[in-house]
Design a protein around this motif. Sequence first.
Motif, PDB file in Angstrom:
ATOM      1  N   VAL A   1      -2.184 -20.964  -8.037  1.00 58.37           N
ATOM      2  CA  VAL A   1      -2.811 -20.149  -7.002  1.00 58.37           C
ATOM      3  C   VAL A   1      -3.846 -21.026  -6.312  1.00 58.37           C
ATOM      4  CG1 VAL A   1      -4.140 -18.065  -6.513  1.00 58.37           C
ATOM      5  CG2 VAL A   1      -2.440 -18.055  -8.343  1.00 58.37           C
ATOM      6  N   ALA A   2      -3.960 -20.892  -4.992  1.00 57.56           N
ATOM      7  CA  ALA A   2      -4.854 -21.778  -4.241  1.00 57.56           C
ATOM      8  C   ALA A   2      -5.553 -21.033  -3.121  1.00 57.56           C
ATOM      9  CB  ALA A   2      -4.070 -22.955  -3.668  1.00 57.56           C
ATOM     10  N   ILE A   3      -6.697 -21.561  -2.715  1.00 56.64           N
ATOM     11  CA  ILE A   3      -7.323 -21.216  -1.435  1.00 56.64           C
ATOM     12  C   ILE A   3      -7.606 -22.526  -0.719  1.00 56.64           C
ATOM     13  CG2 ILE A   3      -8.343 -19.005  -2.122  1.00 56.64           C
ATOM     14  CD1 ILE A   3     -11.003 -20.469  -2.576  1.00 56.64           C
ATOM     15  N   VAL A   4      -7.590 -22.496   0.606  1.00 58.06           N
ATOM     16  CA  VAL A   4      -7.858 -23.703   1.382  1.00 58.06           C
ATOM     17  C   VAL A   4      -8.889 -23.407   2.461  1.00 58.06           C
ATOM     18  CG1 VAL A   4      -5.614 -24.785   0.996  1.00 58.06           C
ATOM     19  CG2 VAL A   4      -5.913 -23.251   2.945  1.00 58.06           C
ATOM     20  N   LYS A   5      -9.611 -24.468   2.837  1.00 60.30           N
ATOM     21  CA  LYS A   5     -10.539 -24.416   3.966  1.00 60.30           C
ATOM     22  C   LYS A   5     -10.083 -25.427   5.001  1.00 60.30           C
ATOM     23  CE  LYS A   5     -15.329 -25.488   5.268  1.00 60.30           C
ATOM     24  NZ  LYS A   5     -16.665 -25.928   4.765  1.00 60.30           N
ATOM     25  N   LEU A   6      -9.981 -24.981   6.240  1.00 58.10           N
ATOM     26  CA  LEU A   6      -9.645 -25.910   7.321  1.00 58.10           C
ATOM     27  C   LEU A   6     -10.925 -26.611   7.744  1.00 58.10           C
ATOM     28  CD1 LEU A   6      -7.677 -27.165   9.286  1.00 58.10           C
ATOM     29  CD2 LEU A   6      -8.017 -25.208  10.812  1.00 58.10           C
ATOM     30  N   LYS A   7     -11.024 -27.886   7.418  1.00 53.42           N
ATOM     31  CA  LYS A   7     -12.234 -28.660   7.705  1.00 53.42           C
ATOM     32  C   LYS A   7     -12.296 -29.060   9.174  1.00 53.42           C
ATOM     33  CE  LYS A   7     -14.798 -32.711   6.070  1.00 53.42           C
ATOM     34  NZ  LYS A   7     -14.774 -33.893   5.168  1.00 53.42           N
ATOM     35  N   SER A   8     -11.173 -29.518   9.729  1.00 53.34           N
ATOM     36  CA  SER A   8     -11.155 -29.904  11.145  1.00 53.34           C
ATOM     37  C   SER A   8      -9.724 -29.867  11.667  1.00 53.34           C
ATOM     38  CB  SER A   8     -11.733 -31.316  11.333  1.00 53.34           C
ATOM     39  OG  SER A   8     -10.848 -32.296  10.815  1.00 53.34           O
ATOM     40  N   ARG A   9      -9.629 -29.726  12.963  1.00 53.18           N
ATOM     41  CA  ARG A   9      -8.334 -29.780  13.641  1.00 53.18           C
ATOM     42  C   ARG A   9      -8.491 -30.604  14.919  1.00 53.18           C
ATOM     43  NH1 ARG A   9      -4.088 -26.019  13.726  1.00 53.18           N
ATOM     44  NH2 ARG A   9      -5.472 -24.405  12.894  1.00 53.18           N
ATOM     45  N   THR A  10      -7.657 -31.608  15.089  1.00 49.65           N
ATOM     46  CA  THR A  10      -7.653 -32.426  16.304  1.00 49.65           C
ATOM     47  C   THR A  10      -6.344 -32.162  17.018  1.00 49.65           C
ATOM     48  OG1 THR A  10      -8.946 -34.162  15.205  1.00 49.65           O
ATOM     49  CG2 THR A  10      -7.832 -34.744  17.264  1.00 49.65           C
ATOM     50  N   ASP A  11      -6.443 -31.546  18.187  1.00 45.29           N
ATOM     51  CA  ASP A  11      -5.221 -31.182  18.913  1.00 45.29           C
ATOM     52  C   ASP A  11      -4.452 -32.420  19.351  1.00 45.29           C
ATOM     53  OD1 ASP A  11      -5.703 -28.468  18.666  1.00 45.29           O
ATOM     54  OD2 ASP A  11      -6.910 -28.400  20.502  1.00 45.29           O
ATOM     55  N   GLY A  12      -3.159 -32.249  19.563  1.00 49.12           N
ATOM     56  CA  GLY A  12      -2.308 -33.345  19.998  1.00 49.12           C
ATOM     57  C   GLY A  12      -2.790 -33.970  21.300  1.00 49.12           C
ATOM     58  N   HIS A  13      -2.650 -35.302  21.413  1.00 50.32           N
ATOM     59  CA  HIS A  13      -3.154 -36.008  22.592  1.00 50.32           C
ATOM     60  C   HIS A  13      -2.520 -37.392  22.674  1.00 50.32           C
ATOM     61  CE1 HIS A  13      -5.582 -37.242  19.150  1.00 50.32           C
ATOM     62  NE2 HIS A  13      -5.742 -38.406  19.767  1.00 50.32           N
ATOM     63  N   LYS A  14      -2.665 -38.048  23.816  1.00 47.19           N
ATOM     64  CA  LYS A  14      -2.247 -39.439  23.949  1.00 47.19           C
ATOM     65  C   LYS A  14      -3.198 -40.339  23.171  1.00 47.19           C
ATOM     66  CE  LYS A  14       0.426 -39.735  28.223  1.00 47.19           C
ATOM     67  NZ  LYS A  14       0.575 -40.457  29.514  1.00 47.19           N
ATOM     68  N   ALA A  15      -2.642 -41.298  22.494  1.00 48.39           N
ATOM     69  CA  ALA A  15      -3.444 -42.162  21.631  1.00 48.39           C
ATOM     70  C   ALA A  15      -4.419 -43.011  22.448  1.00 48.39           C
ATOM     71  CB  ALA A  15      -2.532 -43.074  20.816  1.00 48.39           C
ATOM     72  N   THR A  16      -5.601 -43.254  21.854  1.00 45.35           N
ATOM     73  CA  THR A  16      -6.582 -44.175  22.432  1.00 45.35           C
ATOM     74  C   THR A  16      -6.923 -45.233  21.385  1.00 45.35           C
ATOM     75  OG1 THR A  16      -8.508 -42.910  21.681  1.00 45.35           O
ATOM     76  CG2 THR A  16      -7.556 -42.311  23.823  1.00 45.35           C
ATOM     77  N   ILE A  17      -7.255 -46.420  21.831  1.00 39.05           N
ATOM     78  CA  ILE A  17      -7.530 -47.517  20.916  1.00 39.05           C
ATOM     79  C   ILE A  17      -8.772 -47.249  20.073  1.00 39.05           C
ATOM     80  CG2 ILE A  17      -8.948 -48.824  22.524  1.00 39.05           C
ATOM     81  CD1 ILE A  17      -6.361 -50.277  20.056  1.00 39.05           C
ATOM     82  N   THR A  18      -9.735 -46.495  20.617  1.00 40.47           N
ATOM     83  CA  THR A  18     -10.964 -46.223  19.868  1.00 40.47           C
ATOM     84  C   THR A  18     -10.788 -45.077  18.883  1.00 40.47           C
ATOM     85  OG1 THR A  18     -11.702 -44.812  21.706  1.00 40.47           O
ATOM     86  CG2 THR A  18     -12.496 -47.095  21.663  1.00 40.47           C
ATOM     87  N   GLY A  19     -10.078 -44.033  19.301  1.00 42.11           N
ATOM     88  CA  GLY A  19      -9.966 -42.857  18.434  1.00 42.11           C
ATOM     89  C   GLY A  19      -8.754 -42.846  17.528  1.00 42.11           C
ATOM     90  N   ASP A  20      -7.753 -43.647  17.830  1.00 44.56           N
ATOM     91  CA  ASP A  20      -6.491 -43.573  17.079  1.00 44.56           C
ATOM     92  C   ASP A  20      -6.009 -44.952  16.661  1.00 44.56           C
ATOM     93  OD1 ASP A  20      -5.927 -40.620  17.520  1.00 44.56           O
ATOM     94  OD2 ASP A  20      -6.064 -41.315  19.593  1.00 44.56           O
ATOM     95  N   PHE A  21      -6.957 -45.820  16.303  1.00 46.37           N
ATOM     96  CA  PHE A  21      -6.584 -47.186  15.937  1.00 46.37           C
ATOM     97  C   PHE A  21      -5.570 -47.204  14.790  1.00 46.37           C
ATOM     98  CE2 PHE A  21      -7.055 -51.019  13.387  1.00 46.37           C
ATOM     99  CZ  PHE A  21      -6.902 -52.004  14.344  1.00 46.37           C
TER     100      PHE A  21
END
Length: 474
Positions: free
Chosen positions: A407-427
């Motif tokens: 049996v489990a419970i979960v917490k959603l810590k963060s969600r990053t919506d889909g996007h075009k990759a960037t060199i700084t954010g998606d290295f």
Amino acid sequence: MRKNILIPTALIAAVIAAMQPSAGRAVLPANDNDTTAVSEDYVPESSIVDEVIWVVGDEAILKSDVENIRLQAESEGTRFRGDPDCSIPEQLAVQKLFLHQAALDSIEVTEAEISQGVEEQINYWISLAGSREKLEEYRKMSINQIRQDMHDDFKNSRLIQKMKQQLVEDIAVTPSDVRDYFRNLPDDSIPYVPTEVEVEIITRQPKISQEEINRVKDELRDYTERVTNGSSSFATLARLYSQDPGSARQGGELGYMGRGMLDPAFANVAFNLTDPKKISKIVESEFGYHIIQLIDKRGDKVNVRHILRTPNVSPEELDEATHMLDSLAGDIRDGKFSFEEAATYVSDDKDTKNNHGVMVNTTETARTSKFQMKDLPTEVAREVEKMEPGDISPAFTMVNDKGKTQVAIVKLKSRTDGHKATITGDFQVLKEIVLEKEREQFLHDWVVNKIKTTTVRMKDRYKNCDFEYEGWVQ
């Protein structure tokens, strides 16, 4: 480079035997001009039931193999690039090259790995179908038959995967390689990064009554007595009663394994066995309870049979664990303590409790807290899909990688919506893309070089095919 389809390796299991002509079937040689290998019962090609169309090394590919795979792929909506009558036998041949190299390099896949992989796939299918019964109805097979049908296919697929991983394990890319790739990429070719989430989890294993544990142990003691008095063989009892689907069909035999390939408690007993005529004491592992019989020892490896029995979780115990976690989730929402504190002190999940409950996604090149939805356990993804960051789920049941209900419970810590990759954010995402391209090129070159040292014959009608790999026509 072409996108390859995954071809079921189970279909090639009977290929070697099929090379010999049999009653009612004419099997032709791989070379149209090689008349010495034709059966005396030769019939015109229009009447051929089956034939050898390729020979790779000393293994054959049959026309029926190609046809069966083509029909299966078409029924599942798989699209082929180019002519499937060319691409399918080529990919079967490539699989044979990797499997041959895996045998040369002594690559091994344990029955435990096979069992776990098959069960994960079956559990995924059950989640899609809605129930075990619906899956059996759809597949027109029992769950046990599905397991048996998947066994060899999964084993060969895993061998190929391990062989590829070994070949590319030393390939690396530098940050400058990643920047150069991204800098020279056209805007319309910049990769899209799917939605990613970070999830924290608390799990509780429902208590199992001592009565249920005693029932399982009594079963194992009965099996031991039946082997000892000669009324049954260990292998027969394993086939009938073991709940390890991977080894049960082999009479409980695991094959030669090193200590590190086994559960520690299981290994301690297995490696201390000395008499093949004696059965071990009952052993508790993460998977359940076992009895073990020694087959042979070879160097630092041991080959044993085992029978696994798993205690059942009662509905009352499941309800109790569910109520406990629902109450815990309510206290967290009321601010009595944090989810992270609760995970550290309450969770049974040893992989996350020391990480404040944060689930970790381990890839070939990195460990990250970010998951794409497809990479989460099915039951967790189902809950997270309807949550917002900071939300805590109600308690739900899930099956862990040991096959146990939790049996489990979960917490959603963060969600990053889909996007075009960037060199700084998606290295890291871009690094994975560049690394994968380097690996693909290395494996392509490896296949080409392997072909050069392998005898390949094919029917003349295949020699004008547009192959992915050069060198097949010799």
